[in-house]
Design a protein around this motif. Structure first.
Motif, PDB file in Angstrom:
ATOM      1  N   MET A 157       0.822  -1.209   0.000  1.00 40.80           N
ATOM      2  CA  MET A 157       0.000   0.000   0.000  1.00 40.80           C
ATOM      3  C   MET A 157       0.856   1.260   0.000  1.00 40.80           C
ATOM      4  O   MET A 157       0.516   2.246  -0.655  1.00 40.80           O
ATOM      5  CB  MET A 157      -0.957  -0.008   1.196  1.00 40.80           C
ATOM      6  CG  MET A 157      -2.085  -1.007   1.037  1.00 40.80           C
ATOM      7  SD  MET A 157      -3.016  -0.835  -0.515  1.00 40.80           S
ATOM      8  CE  MET A 157      -3.744   0.767  -0.308  1.00 40.80           C
ATOM      9  N   LEU A 158       1.970   1.230   0.710  1.00 36.35           N
ATOM     10  CA  LEU A 158       2.886   2.372   0.675  1.00 36.35           C
ATOM     11  C   LEU A 158       3.401   2.581  -0.746  1.00 36.35           C
ATOM     12  O   LEU A 158       3.412   3.705  -1.262  1.00 36.35           O
ATOM     13  CB  LEU A 158       4.058   2.153   1.638  1.00 36.35           C
ATOM     14  CG  LEU A 158       5.185   3.193   1.569  1.00 36.35           C
ATOM     15  CD1 LEU A 158       4.672   4.581   1.918  1.00 36.35           C
ATOM     16  CD2 LEU A 158       6.325   2.776   2.492  1.00 36.35           C
ATOM     17  N   ILE A 159       3.806   1.504  -1.387  1.00 32.86           N
ATOM     18  CA  ILE A 159       4.297   1.577  -2.767  1.00 32.86           C
ATOM     19  C   ILE A 159       3.207   2.150  -3.669  1.00 32.86           C
ATOM     20  O   ILE A 159       3.459   3.041  -4.483  1.00 32.86           O
ATOM     21  CB  ILE A 159       4.764   0.191  -3.244  1.00 32.86           C
ATOM     22  CG1 ILE A 159       6.037  -0.205  -2.493  1.00 32.86           C
ATOM     23  CG2 ILE A 159       4.970   0.158  -4.756  1.00 32.86           C
ATOM     24  CD1 ILE A 159       6.382  -1.681  -2.593  1.00 32.86           C
ATOM     25  N   ASN A 160       1.977   1.630  -3.519  1.00 35.20           N
ATOM     26  CA  ASN A 160       0.869   2.142  -4.328  1.00 35.20           C
ATOM     27  C   ASN A 160       0.729   3.650  -4.167  1.00 35.20           C
ATOM     28  O   ASN A 160       0.584   4.384  -5.149  1.00 35.20           O
ATOM     29  CB  ASN A 160      -0.450   1.477  -3.921  1.00 35.20           C
ATOM     30  CG  ASN A 160      -0.539   0.026  -4.324  1.00 35.20           C
ATOM     31  OD1 ASN A 160       0.333  -0.527  -4.960  1.00 35.20           O
ATOM     32  ND2 ASN A 160      -1.624  -0.604  -3.920  1.00 35.20           N
ATOM     33  N   CYS A 161       0.753   4.115  -2.935  1.00 37.01           N
ATOM     34  CA  CYS A 161       0.576   5.542  -2.662  1.00 37.01           C
ATOM     35  C   CYS A 161       1.723   6.372  -3.237  1.00 37.01           C
ATOM     36  O   CYS A 161       1.488   7.419  -3.853  1.00 37.01           O
ATOM     37  CB  CYS A 161       0.444   5.792  -1.163  1.00 37.01           C
ATOM     38  SG  CYS A 161      -1.099   5.154  -0.478  1.00 37.01           S
ATOM     39  N   LEU A 162       2.947   5.921  -3.050  1.00 38.25           N
ATOM     40  CA  LEU A 162       4.100   6.672  -3.554  1.00 38.25           C
ATOM     41  C   LEU A 162       4.084   6.769  -5.067  1.00 38.25           C
ATOM     42  O   LEU A 162       4.341   7.843  -5.638  1.00 38.25           O
ATOM     43  CB  LEU A 162       5.411   6.044  -3.069  1.00 38.25           C
ATOM     44  CG  LEU A 162       5.656   6.080  -1.561  1.00 38.25           C
ATOM     45  CD1 LEU A 162       6.951   5.353  -1.220  1.00 38.25           C
ATOM     46  CD2 LEU A 162       5.666   7.502  -1.034  1.00 38.25           C
ATOM     47  N   VAL A 163       3.774   5.664  -5.727  1.00 44.92           N
ATOM     48  CA  VAL A 163       3.706   5.675  -7.191  1.00 44.92           C
ATOM     49  C   VAL A 163       2.542   6.544  -7.656  1.00 44.92           C
ATOM     50  O   VAL A 163       2.687   7.358  -8.568  1.00 44.92           O
ATOM     51  CB  VAL A 163       3.599   4.241  -7.764  1.00 44.92           C
ATOM     52  CG1 VAL A 163       3.326   4.265  -9.264  1.00 44.92           C
ATOM     53  CG2 VAL A 163       4.873   3.457  -7.478  1.00 44.92           C
ATOM     54  N   ALA A 164       1.379   6.383  -7.031  1.00 43.48           N
ATOM     55  CA  ALA A 164       0.206   7.155  -7.436  1.00 43.48           C
ATOM     56  C   ALA A 164       0.443   8.661  -7.286  1.00 43.48           C
ATOM     57  O   ALA A 164      -0.050   9.454  -8.086  1.00 43.48           O
ATOM     58  CB  ALA A 164      -1.018   6.733  -6.621  1.00 43.48           C
ATOM     59  N   MET A 165       1.214   9.051  -6.260  1.00 43.80           N
ATOM     60  CA  MET A 165       1.509  10.470  -6.054  1.00 43.80           C
ATOM     61  C   MET A 165       2.650  10.962  -6.927  1.00 43.80           C
ATOM     62  O   MET A 165       2.967  12.157  -6.936  1.00 43.80           O
ATOM     63  CB  MET A 165       1.818  10.733  -4.586  1.00 43.80           C
ATOM     64  CG  MET A 165       0.586  10.641  -3.708  1.00 43.80           C
ATOM     65  SD  MET A 165       0.910  11.143  -2.002  1.00 43.80           S
ATOM     66  CE  MET A 165       1.862   9.761  -1.391  1.00 43.80           C
ATOM     67  N   GLY A 166       3.308  10.064  -7.641  1.00 47.14           N
ATOM     68  CA  GLY A 166       4.339  10.470  -8.587  1.00 47.14           C
ATOM     69  C   GLY A 166       5.709  10.722  -8.000  1.00 47.14           C
ATOM     70  O   GLY A 166       6.522  11.418  -8.610  1.00 47.14           O
ATOM     71  N   PHE A 167       5.995  10.149  -6.823  1.00 48.46           N
ATOM     72  CA  PHE A 167       7.337  10.329  -6.270  1.00 48.46           C
ATOM     73  C   PHE A 167       8.357   9.622  -7.155  1.00 48.46           C
ATOM     74  O   PHE A 167       8.220   8.435  -7.422  1.00 48.46           O
ATOM     75  CB  PHE A 167       7.433   9.750  -4.855  1.00 48.46           C
ATOM     76  CG  PHE A 167       6.917  10.671  -3.793  1.00 48.46           C
ATOM     77  CD1 PHE A 167       7.674  11.748  -3.362  1.00 48.46           C
ATOM     78  CD2 PHE A 167       5.661  10.463  -3.240  1.00 48.46           C
ATOM     79  CE1 PHE A 167       7.190  12.603  -2.378  1.00 48.46           C
ATOM     80  CE2 PHE A 167       5.169  11.311  -2.256  1.00 48.46           C
ATOM     81  CZ  PHE A 167       5.934  12.383  -1.824  1.00 48.46           C
ATOM     82  N   PRO A 168       9.380  10.323  -7.608  1.00 53.63           N
ATOM     83  CA  PRO A 168      10.406   9.681  -8.439  1.00 53.63           C
ATOM     84  C   PRO A 168      11.188   8.655  -7.614  1.00 53.63           C
ATOM     85  O   PRO A 168      11.324   8.802  -6.389  1.00 53.63           O
ATOM     86  CB  PRO A 168      11.297  10.844  -8.887  1.00 53.63           C
ATOM     87  CG  PRO A 168      11.048  11.935  -7.907  1.00 53.63           C
ATOM     88  CD  PRO A 168       9.659  11.739  -7.365  1.00 53.63           C
ATOM     89  N   PRO A 169      11.683   7.618  -8.264  1.00 54.22           N
ATOM     90  CA  PRO A 169      12.357   6.526  -7.552  1.00 54.22           C
ATOM     91  C   PRO A 169      13.540   6.955  -6.687  1.00 54.22           C
ATOM     92  O   PRO A 169      13.833   6.318  -5.691  1.00 54.22           O
ATOM     93  CB  PRO A 169      12.833   5.599  -8.672  1.00 54.22           C
ATOM     94  CG  PRO A 169      12.059   5.984  -9.863  1.00 54.22           C
ATOM     95  CD  PRO A 169      11.632   7.405  -9.700  1.00 54.22           C
ATOM     96  N   GLU A 170      14.173   8.060  -7.044  1.00 51.23           N
ATOM     97  CA  GLU A 170      15.342   8.496  -6.276  1.00 51.23           C
ATOM     98  C   GLU A 170      14.965   9.351  -5.058  1.00 51.23           C
ATOM     99  O   GLU A 170      15.828   9.686  -4.253  1.00 51.23           O
ATOM    100  CB  GLU A 170      16.322   9.255  -7.181  1.00 51.23           C
ATOM    101  CG  GLU A 170      15.801  10.545  -7.762  1.00 51.23           C
ATOM    102  CD  GLU A 170      14.893  10.377  -8.992  1.00 51.23           C
ATOM    103  OE1 GLU A 170      14.378  11.403  -9.453  1.00 51.23           O
ATOM    104  OE2 GLU A 170      14.680   9.254  -9.474  1.00 51.23           O
TER     105      GLU A 170
END
Length: 189
Positions: A157-170
């Motif tokens: 769920m954390l991954i889902n939220c971070l990706v959905a919000m557009g946080f870049p991988p770095e």
């Protein structure tokens, strides 16, 4: 030209609906857009499904089943930490290669919350049943360890939220998240 069977056409509607709902959510997606994506008329769409809610629930079900299948295939023949790592890596790959699955999941949760505020529990019951199947499948794959299952799902769920919000991988918010997901790093936005 080869004609599709009703079952094949129904499957194409579900896949198209996943893509459309992932982009626009339940309220922001028209059945016209789904029909157009599949190349059928709206009346034909409604011969396959009784309404928009049925299409959304079928797309939700397919989304969950696809994720369960992804985890099962990744962990096939593995146990414990090996299964855990393989499933984490597989999910990272899904996020990079099929972001509509992630966004469909997020739209499912939003649709449940909105529907339940309006007194409609059907969305929630169906989505919770799928989520429970996902939980149970992971729980068994992870050796029926409740803590490990909880942590795995929490990271997901954390991954889902971070990706959905557009946080870049770095970005620093990714520190501590599964190395496979961070290494995939090609989460494109």
């Amino acid at each position: 030209m080869v004609r599709m069977s009703a079952a094949e056409r129904r499957e194409s509607v579900i896949r198209a609906a996943m893509t459309e709902f992932a982009r626009g959510g339940y309220h922001g997606t028209s059945t016209e857009a789904i029909a157009r994506r599949v190349g059928v008329s709206q009346p034909y769409l409604f011969r396959l499904f009784p309404g928009k809610k049925a299409i959304f629930l079928a797309a939700s079900e397919r989304c969950v089943e696809d994720i369960i299948r992804t985890f099962e295939e990744a962990a096939d023949g593995l146990e414990g930490e090996e299964a855990h790592q393989a499933m984490g890596h597989a999910y990272g790959k899904v996020i990079v290669e099929q972001p509509e699955r992630l966004m469909m999941q997020m739209q499912m949760y939003l649709a449940v919350a909105a529907a339940e505020q309006e007194g409609d529990r059907e969305f929630g019951e169906a989505v919770r049943a799928g989520w429970t199947r996902l939980w149970d499948s992971l729980h068994l794959r992870l050796g029926a360890d409740i803590e490990q299952t909880t942590v795995f799902m929490a990271y997901g769920m954390l991954i889902n939220c971070l990706v959905a919000m557009g946080f870049p991988p770095e970005h620093r918010v990714w520190q501590g998240v599964y190395p496979e997901v961070r290494a995939a790093g090609q989460v494109e936005r």
